[in-house]
Design an enzyme around this catalytic site. Structure first.
Site, PDB file in Angstrom:
ATOM      1  N   ASP A  48      38.305  40.699  44.585  1.00 19.57           N
ATOM      2  CA  ASP A  48      39.423  41.591  44.264  1.00 19.57           C
ATOM      3  C   ASP A  48      40.757  40.907  44.604  1.00 19.57           C
ATOM      4  O   ASP A  48      41.827  41.461  44.340  1.00 19.57           O
ATOM      5  CB  ASP A  48      39.283  42.963  44.942  1.00 19.57           C
ATOM      6  CG  ASP A  48      39.150  42.865  46.451  1.00 19.57           C
ATOM      7  OD1 ASP A  48      39.240  41.752  46.994  1.00 19.57           O
ATOM      8  OD2 ASP A  48      38.962  43.923  47.098  1.00 19.57           O
ATOM      9  N   LYS A 117      29.515  42.495  46.016  1.00 24.30           N
ATOM     10  CA  LYS A 117      29.964  42.316  47.408  1.00 24.30           C
ATOM     11  C   LYS A 117      30.801  43.526  47.807  1.00 24.30           C
ATOM     12  O   LYS A 117      31.541  44.066  46.988  1.00 24.30           O
ATOM     13  CB  LYS A 117      30.816  41.050  47.541  1.00 24.30           C
ATOM     14  CG  LYS A 117      31.412  40.886  48.948  1.00 24.30           C
ATOM     15  CD  LYS A 117      32.113  39.561  49.132  1.00 24.30           C
ATOM     16  CE  LYS A 117      33.564  39.553  48.710  1.00 24.30           C
ATOM     17  NZ  LYS A 117      34.422  40.536  49.424  1.00 24.30           N
ATOM     18  N   GLU A 186      35.199  36.826  57.343  1.00 22.58           N
ATOM     19  CA  GLU A 186      36.590  36.443  57.056  1.00 22.58           C
ATOM     20  C   GLU A 186      37.435  36.491  58.329  1.00 22.58           C
ATOM     21  O   GLU A 186      37.412  37.477  59.086  1.00 22.58           O
ATOM     22  CB  GLU A 186      37.189  37.384  55.992  1.00 22.58           C
ATOM     23  CG  GLU A 186      38.650  37.045  55.689  1.00 22.58           C
ATOM     24  CD  GLU A 186      39.177  37.601  54.386  1.00 22.58           C
ATOM     25  OE1 GLU A 186      38.425  38.238  53.636  1.00 22.58           O
ATOM     26  OE2 GLU A 186      40.374  37.382  54.111  1.00 22.58           O
TER      27      GLU A 186
HETATM   28  O1  KIV Z   1      38.492  38.946  47.138  1.00 21.93           O
HETATM   29  C1  KIV Z   1      38.185  37.834  47.567  1.00 21.93           C
HETATM   30  O2  KIV Z   1      38.587  36.801  47.039  1.00 21.93           O
HETATM   31  C2  KIV Z   1      37.328  37.770  48.744  1.00 21.93           C
HETATM   32  C3  KIV Z   1      37.150  36.434  49.388  1.00 21.93           C
HETATM   33  C4  KIV Z   1      38.402  35.981  49.988  1.00 21.93           C
HETATM   34  C5  KIV Z   1      36.026  36.437  50.344  1.00 21.93           C
HETATM   35  O3  KIV Z   1      36.824  38.752  49.163  1.00 21.93           O
END
Ligand code: KIV
Length: 296
Positions: A48, A117, A186
């Site tokens: 996102d 995710k 993260e």
């Molecule tokens: O949205 C994203 O790019 C992420 C990564 C930074 C893990 O969640």
């Protein structure tokens, strides 16, 4: 013809067992997905973060499920080998496990992605369990959760005290136990990420979480140096892409404005003998614009 073996959720588990590091990058379109896939990137995450990188908004909160579906479709067309993971955007899974399952299902059915995710630890374990039980591979995401930015107030490293580290470890265990196949960590101190990685059987994918994770992920615009407004401590720019691309754009402007581009070599000629006849003639009919459908 040799068929490239597709990376799957179970193959990431095998990579962890073999001690093979996992290379993950974010991707949002076909062109970059094809390049990353060809370069051997194992997982393409349609994060996102597309809100900031593609849409130019300040954080990930405005990104919608339809936005993620649109970009994931494009990425899937470019990914011949890599596993494509579609990020569940803010409010697509927080309301209830049932709604989360419905939205995770849409992501798989409508895009061709191999997994989804979502952010959260103990608080989202039930949701992970519900989605995984339906046969949808789930990647967890603990530590800093950018979707909670309004609550956090700023993007900060998580788990810096023993108490906070214990909470992070508990979150990671809850997500593994709920059935996730891998876990993004993260912005966490490396000793915490190291302990999480050693304690889980699923692979950890770090972003700002040190070298002991089973894999690493970066936002592609960061690692290419295309995004230059600021540089988080953990980002390595593998190329100063912003400078390279800006120079190319400047050179293009110069060449167009000076009339040096395009040259006749970069233009189309007429059929043999036709140019002279054409130049001698001056009928308005012959000056009519080309119609769509002509051969390039
Ligand atoms: O949205 C994203 O790019 C992420 C990564 C930074 C893990 O969640």
């Amino acid at each position: 013809m040799t068929q490239t073996k597709r990376v799957t959720a179970p193959s990431l588990l095998s990579m962890k067992k073999r001690g093979e590091k996992i290379a993950v990058l974010t991707a949002y379109d076909y062109t970059f997905a094809s390049l990353m896939d060809g370069a051997g990137v194992d997982v393409l995450l349609v994060g996102d973060s597309l809100g900031m990188v593609v849409q130019g908004v300040d954080d990930t909160l405005p990104v919608t499920l339809d936005d993620v579906i649109y970009h994931t479709r494009a990425v899937c067309r470019g990914a011949k080998r890599a596993l494509v993971v579609a990020d569940m955007p803010f409010m697509s899974y927080q309301v209830s496990p049932e709604e989360a399952l419905r939205n995770a299902g849409r992501l798989l059915k409508e895009t061709g992605a191999g997994a989804v995710k979502l952010e959260g630890g103990v608080n989202e374990a039930e949701t992970v369990r519900r989605i995984a039980a339906a046969g949808i591979p789930v990647m967890g995401h603990v530590g800093l959760g950018p979707q909670s930015i309004r609550q956090l107030g700023a993007y900060r490293v998580q788990g810096k005290t023993v108490k906070a580290a214990e909470r992070l470890i508990e979150d990671a265990r809850a997500i593994e136990e709920a059935g996730a196949f891998s876990l993004v960590i993260e912005a966490a101190p490396w000793p915490v990420a190291e302990r999480v990685t050693a304690g889980l059987s699923i692979p950890t994918i770090g972003i700002g979480a040190g070298p002991h994770c089973d894999g690493q992920v970066l936002v592609y615009a960061d690692m290419l140096g295309l995004f230059t407004a600021f540089q988080p401590h953990f980002v390595r720019r593998f190329i100063q892409g912003g400078e390279v691309v800006t120079e190319a754009f400047q050179e293009y402007c110069r060449a167009v404005k000076s009339g040096e581009f395009p040259s006749l070599d970069e233009s189309y000629a007429m059929d043999e003998g036709e140019t002279e006849k054409f130049l001698r003639s001056n009928s308005s009919e012959q000056n009519a614009p080309a119609q769509p459908g002509y051969e390039l």
